[in-house]
Design an enzyme around this catalytic site. Structure first.
Site, PDB file in Angstrom:
ATOM      1  N   HIS A  37       1.040  -1.600  -0.188  1.00 48.54           N
ATOM      2  CA  HIS A  37      -0.097  -0.123  -0.284  1.00 48.54           C
ATOM      3  C   HIS A  37       0.775   1.286   0.344  1.00 48.54           C
ATOM      4  CE1 HIS A  37      -2.652  -2.837   2.252  1.00 48.54           C
ATOM      5  NE2 HIS A  37      -3.259  -2.807   1.484  1.00 48.54           N
ATOM      6  N   LYS A 151      -0.976  -5.820  -7.952  1.00 50.34           N
ATOM      7  CA  LYS A 151      -1.432  -7.227  -7.139  1.00 50.34           C
ATOM      8  C   LYS A 151      -2.752  -7.891  -7.498  1.00 50.34           C
ATOM      9  CE  LYS A 151      -1.566 -10.039  -3.502  1.00 50.34           C
ATOM     10  NZ  LYS A 151      -3.605 -10.343  -3.079  1.00 50.34           N
ATOM     11  N   VAL A 178       4.344  -5.223  -4.931  1.00 49.25           N
ATOM     12  CA  VAL A 178       5.990  -5.325  -3.632  1.00 49.25           C
ATOM     13  C   VAL A 178       5.401  -6.843  -2.970  1.00 49.25           C
ATOM     14  CG1 VAL A 178       6.261  -4.571  -1.475  1.00 49.25           C
ATOM     15  CG2 VAL A 178       4.993  -2.779  -3.509  1.00 49.25           C
TER      16      VAL A 178
HETATM   17  P1  AMP Z   1      -6.962  -4.028  -0.201  1.00 49.85           P
HETATM   18  O1  AMP Z   1      -6.513  -3.169   0.767  1.00 49.85           O
HETATM   19  O2  AMP Z   1      -6.524  -5.426  -0.420  1.00 49.85           O
HETATM   20  O3  AMP Z   1      -7.869  -3.559  -0.529  1.00 49.85           O
HETATM   21  O4  AMP Z   1      -5.508  -3.171  -1.502  1.00 49.85           O
HETATM   22  C1  AMP Z   1      -5.282  -1.558  -1.717  1.00 49.85           C
HETATM   23  C2  AMP Z   1      -4.162  -1.732  -2.606  1.00 49.85           C
HETATM   24  O5  AMP Z   1      -3.605  -1.505  -2.541  1.00 49.85           O
HETATM   25  C3  AMP Z   1      -5.072  -2.160  -4.438  1.00 49.85           C
HETATM   26  O6  AMP Z   1      -4.923  -1.235  -5.166  1.00 49.85           O
HETATM   27  C4  AMP Z   1      -3.984  -3.139  -4.206  1.00 49.85           C
HETATM   28  O7  AMP Z   1      -4.389  -3.817  -5.391  1.00 49.85           O
HETATM   29  C5  AMP Z   1      -3.063  -2.748  -3.756  1.00 49.85           C
HETATM   30  N1  AMP Z   1      -2.241  -3.800  -3.409  1.00 49.85           N
HETATM   31  C6  AMP Z   1      -2.338  -4.320  -2.375  1.00 49.85           C
HETATM   32  N2  AMP Z   1      -1.049  -5.373  -2.032  1.00 49.85           N
HETATM   33  C7  AMP Z   1      -0.656  -5.483  -2.519  1.00 49.85           C
HETATM   34  C8  AMP Z   1       0.821  -5.067  -3.095  1.00 49.85           C
HETATM   35  N3  AMP Z   1       1.639  -6.554  -2.422  1.00 49.85           N
HETATM   36  N4  AMP Z   1       1.921  -4.864  -3.678  1.00 49.85           N
HETATM   37  C9  AMP Z   1       1.150  -3.571  -4.341  1.00 49.85           C
HETATM   38  N5  AMP Z   1       0.077  -3.495  -4.367  1.00 49.85           N
HETATM   39  C10 AMP Z   1      -0.782  -4.156  -3.669  1.00 49.85           C
END
Ligand code: AMP
Length: 279
Positions: A37, A151, A178
């Site tokens: 994030h 991701k 990441v």
């Molecule tokens: P989430 O909180 O899981 O809904 O994710 C919020 C945002 O963070 C989304 O756009 C995800 O794709 C991104 N995200 C989550 N994990 C990763 C990661 N390991 N690398 C890059 N972006 C991520």
């Protein structure tokens, strides 16, 4: 950094910033923030004058037997992480702030086709919930740009389609995945894994690398997919799918179809992990 919990307050704060000619960057999240994030916040920081991150565990994107109630909620740590990354505004709404008529009765947005394959087939309604909450957040924040992680590759495509078809004047940026040193893609759900499962989970990234190498060597997609399932199973995972698809719409990829992407979803105990790799 300011924390805002009311939509009306967010609107007036951002109207003032917009009026002053500031370019607004937006990063929607479900909180429990990790380095993945943070990289999205950094990208938004580089590309805009005012960065808004939402932290909202969105009920409409969880199925009835999924982990909505146990999803980790850590707003204080999230506020500290966002402030450290240079975020200007954390939007932390309650459910009724975003769904004034209740989450079950909310208007739904459905992105046909893209929402029905892979994750959408296994998690029916998931992408309707994602598209719905993002549309509501886009209308509230009215950002110039929004950053999403690669991701969640299928989610990224759903959002791009939503933005194009509903004419949101928003530039969608994709941030690279990441990873942990083992290659495991960072995810809030990784904390459900015990140490043994965490070690096994690294097989997902290894399998994606293998799929990429085999594809580059010219092997047929169906053979690669079969081999990938066996690899995941022999590492003790229960794969939902391991596929090679067209990168722009996730349709089955034929020869000469342009860029392709390998996508994997697999379970370890009760935890479900997804990852992908552009080929
Ligand atoms: P989430 O909180 O899981 O809904 O994710 C919020 C945002 O963070 C989304 O756009 C995800 O794709 C991104 N995200 C989550 N994990 C990763 C990661 N390991 N690398 C890059 N972006 C991520």
């Amino acid at each position: 950094m300011q924390t805002v919990i009311r939509a009306a307050e967010l609107r007036s704060l951002l109207a003032a910033a917009r009026g002053a000619g500031r370019r607004i960057g937006f990063v929607p999240t479900m909180g429990n923030l990790h380095a993945g994030h943070q990289s999205l916040i950094s990208l938004a920081r580089e590309r805009s004058d005012l960065v808004v991150a939402s932290v909202f565990v969105n009920p409409t994107q969880f199925g009835p037997s999924e982990d909505f109630s146990r999803y980790p909620r850590t707003p204080e740590a999230d506020a500290a992480a966002l402030a450290a990354q240079g975020c200007d505004v954390m939007f932390l709404p309650a459910v009724d702030e975003l769904y004034p008529h209740g989450a079950e009765n909310a208007v739904r947005i459905h992105v046909p086709g893209l929402s029905e394959t892979l994750e959408g087939a296994i998690r029916p309604g998931h992408f309707d919930g994602v598209a719905t909450v993002c549309a509501a957040l886009f209308n509230l924040v009215q950002p110039d740009l929004a950053v999403f992680g690669q991701k969640d590759y299928q989610q990224l495509l759903v959002i791009r389609r939503l933005v194009a078809d509903l004419s949101f004047p928003i530039e969608v940026l994709a941030a690279p995945i990441v990873r942990e040193p083992s290659g495991l893609a960072m995810s809030s759900r990784n904390q459900y894994l015990d140490p043994d499962q965490r070690e096994r989970a690294a097989a997902i990234f290894a399998t994606l690398g293998w799929m990429r190498d085999e594809a580059q060597a010219g092997r047929a997609a169906a053979d690669i997919e079969q081999g990938a399932l066996l690899r995941l199973e022999s590492a003790g995972l229960r794969p939902d799918y391991a596929v090679i698809r067209r990168a722009d719409d996730l349709a089955e990829a034929g020869a000469g179809d342009g860029p392709r992407v390998a996508l994997v979803a697999a379970r370890l105990g009760s935890t479900r992990l997804i990852d992908n790799q552009l080929l």
